[in-house]
Design a protein around this motif. Structure first.
Motif, PDB file in Angstrom:
ATOM      1  N   GLN A   1     -85.645 -76.739 -34.654  1.00 54.37           N
ATOM      2  CA  GLN A   1     -86.259 -78.101 -34.583  1.00 54.37           C
ATOM      3  C   GLN A   1     -86.586 -78.331 -32.933  1.00 54.37           C
ATOM      4  O   GLN A   1     -86.051 -77.950 -31.986  1.00 54.37           O
ATOM      5  N   ALA A   2     -87.882 -79.173 -32.800  1.00 57.16           N
ATOM      6  CA  ALA A   2     -88.337 -79.232 -31.538  1.00 57.16           C
ATOM      7  C   ALA A   2     -87.366 -79.993 -30.693  1.00 57.16           C
ATOM      8  O   ALA A   2     -87.254 -79.874 -29.217  1.00 57.16           O
ATOM      9  N   LEU A   3     -86.432 -80.841 -31.005  1.00 56.45           N
ATOM     10  CA  LEU A   3     -85.394 -81.480 -30.176  1.00 56.45           C
ATOM     11  C   LEU A   3     -84.089 -81.135 -30.076  1.00 56.45           C
ATOM     12  O   LEU A   3     -82.931 -81.752 -29.910  1.00 56.45           O
ATOM     13  N   ASP A   4     -83.929 -79.836 -30.768  1.00 53.11           N
ATOM     14  CA  ASP A   4     -82.675 -79.384 -30.978  1.00 53.11           C
ATOM     15  C   ASP A   4     -81.923 -79.230 -29.432  1.00 53.11           C
ATOM     16  O   ASP A   4     -82.640 -79.047 -28.416  1.00 53.11           O
TER      17      ASP A   4
ATOM     18  N   LEU B   1     -94.806 -80.848 -38.906  1.00 53.95           N
ATOM     19  CA  LEU B   1     -95.017 -79.904 -37.874  1.00 53.95           C
ATOM     20  C   LEU B   1     -94.925 -78.358 -38.633  1.00 53.95           C
ATOM     21  O   LEU B   1     -93.826 -78.195 -39.157  1.00 53.95           O
ATOM     22  N   SER B   2     -95.846 -77.435 -38.429  1.00 51.22           N
ATOM     23  CA  SER B   2     -95.577 -76.302 -39.110  1.00 51.22           C
ATOM     24  C   SER B   2     -94.424 -75.476 -38.694  1.00 51.22           C
ATOM     25  O   SER B   2     -93.991 -74.496 -39.507  1.00 51.22           O
ATOM     26  N   ASP B   3     -93.995 -75.347 -37.458  1.00 48.74           N
ATOM     27  CA  ASP B   3     -93.187 -74.436 -37.115  1.00 48.74           C
ATOM     28  C   ASP B   3     -91.665 -75.024 -36.603  1.00 48.74           C
ATOM     29  O   ASP B   3     -90.521 -74.583 -36.863  1.00 48.74           O
ATOM     30  N   THR B   4     -91.623 -76.349 -36.597  1.00 50.29           N
ATOM     31  CA  THR B   4     -90.426 -76.860 -36.262  1.00 50.29           C
ATOM     32  C   THR B   4     -90.431 -78.386 -36.840  1.00 50.29           C
ATOM     33  O   THR B   4     -90.387 -79.477 -36.279  1.00 50.29           O
ATOM     34  N   PRO B   5     -90.375 -78.485 -38.253  1.00 47.87           N
ATOM     35  CA  PRO B   5     -90.543 -79.394 -39.113  1.00 47.87           C
ATOM     36  C   PRO B   5     -89.347 -80.463 -38.855  1.00 47.87           C
ATOM     37  O   PRO B   5     -88.311 -79.991 -38.418  1.00 47.87           O
ATOM     38  N   ALA B   6     -89.527 -81.803 -39.202  1.00 47.74           N
ATOM     39  CA  ALA B   6     -88.591 -82.682 -39.277  1.00 47.74           C
ATOM     40  C   ALA B   6     -87.514 -82.287 -40.502  1.00 47.74           C
ATOM     41  O   ALA B   6     -87.621 -81.525 -41.470  1.00 47.74           O
TER      42      ALA B   6
ATOM     43  N   SER C   1     -83.183 -97.143 -41.630  1.00 52.77           N
ATOM     44  CA  SER C   1     -83.550 -96.842 -40.470  1.00 52.77           C
ATOM     45  C   SER C   1     -82.452 -95.883 -39.438  1.00 52.77           C
ATOM     46  O   SER C   1     -82.685 -95.851 -38.261  1.00 52.77           O
ATOM     47  N   ASN C   2     -81.507 -95.324 -40.447  1.00 53.64           N
ATOM     48  CA  ASN C   2     -80.299 -94.890 -39.592  1.00 53.64           C
ATOM     49  C   ASN C   2     -79.900 -93.482 -40.125  1.00 53.64           C
ATOM     50  O   ASN C   2     -78.819 -93.139 -39.809  1.00 53.64           O
ATOM     51  N   ARG C   3     -80.725 -92.705 -40.638  1.00 56.28           N
ATOM     52  CA  ARG C   3     -80.336 -91.395 -41.018  1.00 56.28           C
ATOM     53  C   ARG C   3     -80.396 -90.461 -39.811  1.00 56.28           C
ATOM     54  O   ARG C   3     -80.771 -90.799 -38.748  1.00 56.28           O
ATOM     55  N   ASN C   4     -79.947 -89.242 -40.028  1.00 53.93           N
ATOM     56  CA  ASN C   4     -79.593 -88.242 -38.804  1.00 53.93           C
ATOM     57  C   ASN C   4     -79.083 -88.673 -37.570  1.00 53.93           C
ATOM     58  O   ASN C   4     -79.608 -88.595 -36.423  1.00 53.93           O
ATOM     59  N   LYS C   5     -78.018 -89.536 -37.788  1.00 54.36           N
ATOM     60  CA  LYS C   5     -77.000 -90.113 -36.558  1.00 54.36           C
ATOM     61  C   LYS C   5     -75.601 -89.923 -36.963  1.00 54.36           C
ATOM     62  O   LYS C   5     -75.279 -89.745 -37.851  1.00 54.36           O
ATOM     63  N   ARG C   6     -74.899 -90.060 -35.692  1.00 54.98           N
ATOM     64  CA  ARG C   6     -73.450 -90.173 -35.875  1.00 54.98           C
ATOM     65  C   ARG C   6     -73.088 -91.600 -35.549  1.00 54.98           C
ATOM     66  O   ARG C   6     -73.484 -92.042 -34.432  1.00 54.98           O
ATOM     67  N   SER C   7     -71.930 -92.050 -36.095  1.00 54.90           N
ATOM     68  CA  SER C   7     -71.590 -93.442 -35.615  1.00 54.90           C
ATOM     69  C   SER C   7     -70.328 -93.364 -35.036  1.00 54.90           C
ATOM     70  O   SER C   7     -69.365 -92.990 -35.325  1.00 54.90           O
ATOM     71  N   ILE C   8     -70.232 -93.990 -33.794  1.00 50.93           N
ATOM     72  CA  ILE C   8     -68.940 -94.187 -32.973  1.00 50.93           C
ATOM     73  C   ILE C   8     -68.648 -95.785 -32.606  1.00 50.93           C
ATOM     74  O   ILE C   8     -69.862 -96.332 -32.289  1.00 50.93           O
ATOM     75  N   THR C   9     -67.637 -95.967 -33.091  1.00 45.26           N
ATOM     76  CA  THR C   9     -67.524 -97.647 -32.739  1.00 45.26           C
ATOM     77  C   THR C   9     -66.581 -97.749 -31.209  1.00 45.26           C
ATOM     78  O   THR C   9     -65.587 -97.360 -31.102  1.00 45.26           O
ATOM     79  N   ILE C  10     -67.271 -98.623 -30.219  1.00 46.23           N
ATOM     80  CA  ILE C  10     -66.783 -98.714 -29.028  1.00 46.23           C
ATOM     81  C   ILE C  10     -66.948-100.213 -28.766  1.00 46.23           C
ATOM     82  O   ILE C  10     -67.804-100.810 -28.554  1.00 46.23           O
ATOM     83  N   ASP C  11     -66.010-100.756 -28.059  1.00 45.04           N
ATOM     84  CA  ASP C  11     -66.010-102.065 -27.503  1.00 45.04           C
ATOM     85  C   ASP C  11     -66.508-101.927 -26.028  1.00 45.04           C
ATOM     86  O   ASP C  11     -65.779-101.537 -25.014  1.00 45.04           O
ATOM     87  N   ILE C  12     -67.969-102.139 -25.744  1.00 46.43           N
ATOM     88  CA  ILE C  12     -68.285-101.852 -24.502  1.00 46.43           C
ATOM     89  C   ILE C  12     -68.337-102.783 -23.435  1.00 46.43           C
ATOM     90  O   ILE C  12     -68.616-102.732 -22.360  1.00 46.43           O
TER      91      ILE C  12
ATOM     92  N   LEU D   1     -86.489 -91.366 -35.452  1.00 43.14           N
ATOM     93  CA  LEU D   1     -87.631 -90.469 -35.403  1.00 43.14           C
ATOM     94  C   LEU D   1     -87.246 -89.380 -34.533  1.00 43.14           C
ATOM     95  O   LEU D   1     -87.628 -88.178 -34.847  1.00 43.14           O
ATOM     96  N   LEU D   2     -86.536 -89.543 -33.467  1.00 42.33           N
ATOM     97  CA  LEU D   2     -85.907 -88.664 -32.868  1.00 42.33           C
ATOM     98  C   LEU D   2     -85.114 -87.573 -33.267  1.00 42.33           C
ATOM     99  O   LEU D   2     -84.998 -86.575 -33.311  1.00 42.33           O
ATOM    100  N   GLY D   3     -84.026 -88.402 -34.077  1.00 43.62           N
ATOM    101  CA  GLY D   3     -83.111 -87.577 -34.880  1.00 43.62           C
ATOM    102  C   GLY D   3     -83.580 -86.637 -36.235  1.00 43.62           C
ATOM    103  O   GLY D   3     -83.181 -85.473 -36.178  1.00 43.62           O
ATOM    104  N   ASP D   4     -84.903 -87.212 -36.634  1.00 43.79           N
ATOM    105  CA  ASP D   4     -85.439 -86.324 -37.519  1.00 43.79           C
ATOM    106  C   ASP D   4     -85.823 -84.957 -36.910  1.00 43.79           C
ATOM    107  O   ASP D   4     -86.382 -84.127 -37.615  1.00 43.79           O
ATOM    108  N   MET D   5     -86.404 -85.064 -35.748  1.00 45.86           N
ATOM    109  CA  MET D   5     -86.950 -83.847 -34.992  1.00 45.86           C
ATOM    110  C   MET D   5     -85.785 -82.953 -34.440  1.00 45.86           C
ATOM    111  O   MET D   5     -86.119 -82.078 -33.578  1.00 45.86           O
ATOM    112  N   GLY D   6     -84.530 -83.386 -34.699  1.00 46.43           N
ATOM    113  CA  GLY D   6     -83.309 -82.444 -34.240  1.00 46.43           C
ATOM    114  C   GLY D   6     -82.506 -83.209 -33.110  1.00 46.43           C
ATOM    115  O   GLY D   6     -81.429 -82.360 -32.891  1.00 46.43           O
TER     116      GLY D   6
END
Length: 404
Positions: free
Chosen positions: A2-5, A353-358, A62-73, A24-29
């Motif tokens: 994927q383009a954003l691997d 995208l033909s070569d690097t699809p979501a 709106s939150n697929r392709n993500k990892r969740s971490i909980t942190i008290d910033i 959107l960014l996660g969908d592309m890798g």
């Protein structure tokens, strides 16, 4: 491939504009690390109704392709974790009020000292400069403030918001565009940069020809229902059985439309010869077309106009859209495996995208689902994760999936 691997995004945004951008960014890798408040998480987890097996549909969308971490910033230990993540991240994104990140020690100037290559995207209602920079911004507020509601609704009617969160979604898209542009620039300079994306700026950009038309005429556009200020006929009409759209955008299509519908009298009427003429005589023409279309079945209209290439179609409801054969054929509805929500479905990838699809790689994460996994990647061992002080920083999410 994927383009954003290989691209890592540290996502401190919440609600919609920021999460939509990072999805959107996660969908592309890209590897999206979603940082959430311990025990609470992204506030959209509580946006209900509806809930789907206990999960907020708003959050899921709106939150697929993500990892969740909980942190008290707000804690010193929590910020140390953020700094460690920022060292190896390509992108940092946040949408807190102006000045909040700087007070926490997480502003751009502070993080670029840790990682000069970091691309820092800040999303806000009114931007990080200007006299209104400290104002809070929400989709509805900016639909009004940015002019959208002044041109939405029936003529002479009350202000009407767009049926979807158009401001948030377009801002998220613009932010993704800015991030990708900054990545290209970084490839040339080796340096990251600051991106200031605001809900208001996005709406001003979308005014597009309405803004230029105002400067040309000194007259602001107003509400016109489904009609268009410079094209006629280009609006909704009511056929005998349903509402339809007729989009006759030029004189060639007008001729095809009139011949297909057997409206020769309109074709040769000097009042309607050119689009400029039709705009000048909008009320007369729309009244005639409305009366004629109201006597016809939509199927008959579509068959005639489709045969000659005149744009027309039904006004679908949401359920009709998501179940439409063409939408299904375009893979625009995704079926997602989820640990809680059985048969989860959501809108798919809008760009092919033909070569690097979501790709769909991850379900929308449970709160803190990947906390231990990400901490281990940072070199924090299981014994340290179990340490009481660190436990307080990362929290105990009630529905998290622990790996230790």
């Amino acid at each position: 491939m994927q383009a954003l691997d290989g691209i890592k995004v540290l996502d401190l945004s919440r609600t919609l504009a920021g999460p939509f951008c990072t999805m959107l960014l996660g969908d592309m890798g890209a590897d999206i690390i979603k940082v959430e408040r311990p025990g609470k998480g992204d506030e959209t987890r509580d946006f209900t109704p509806p809930r789907w097996n206990g999960e907020s549909a708003y959050y899921l969308a709106s939150n697929r392709n993500k990892r969740s971490i909980t942190i008290d910033i707000k804690s010193d230990e929590g910020r140390k974790i953020i700094y460690k993540l920022a060292e190896e991240s390509d992108v940092f994104i946040e949408n807190f009020r102006t000045g909040t990140m700087e007070k926490l020690g997480l502003g751009y100037e502070q993080l670029k000292e840790i990682n000069p290559r970091i691309i820092y995207c800040s999303i806000s209602g009114f931007g990080r400069t200007g006299p209104e920079k400290n104002r809070a911004g929400y989709d509805l507020l900016l639909q009004g403030y940015g002019g959208l509601m002044s041109v939405t609704g029936e003529q002479g009617g009350a202000p009407v918001k767009a049926g979807m969160s158009l401001v948030d979604l377009t801002t998220g898209t613009f932010a993704a565009y800015g991030i990708l542009t900054a990545m290209i620039a970084r490839g040339k300079t080796g340096k990251g940069q600051f991106i200031d994306a605001s809900l208001l700026d996005g709406q001003v950009a979308l005014l597009n020809f309405l803004a230029t038309s105002y400067f040309a005429t000194d007259k602001p556009a107003g509400r016109m229902g489904s009609a268009h200020p410079t094209i006629v006929p280009y609006q909704a009409f009511s056929a005998r059985d349903m509402d339809i759209i007729l989009a006759v955008t030029n004189n060639g299509l007008w001729e095809k439309c009139c011949r297909a519908m057997e409206w020769d009298d309109l074709l040769f009427d000097p009042r309607f010869k050119t689009n400029e003429d039709r705009v000048s005589h909008r009320q007369e023409l729309v009244a005639i077309i409305s009366e004629r279309i109201s006597a016809l079945e939509s199927k008959s209209i579509f068959e005639r106009l489709d045969a000659v290439g005149v744009p027309c179609g039904p006004i679908h409801t949401v359920d009709q859209v998501v179940n439409h054969p063409h939408v299904i054929a375009r893979d625009m509805i995704l079926e997602v495996d989820h640990p809680i929500v059985e048969n989860l479905k959501m809108a798919g990838f809008p760009i092919k995208l033909s070569d690097t699809p979501a790709k769909l790689k991850r379900h929308p994460p449970l709160l803190g689902e990947h906390t231990d996994e990400i901490l281990k990647e940072l070199g924090l061992l299981p014994d340290e994760i179990k340490d009481l002080k660190l436990k307080k920083v990362v929290g105990e999410a009630p529905n998290s999936v622990r790996s230790t």
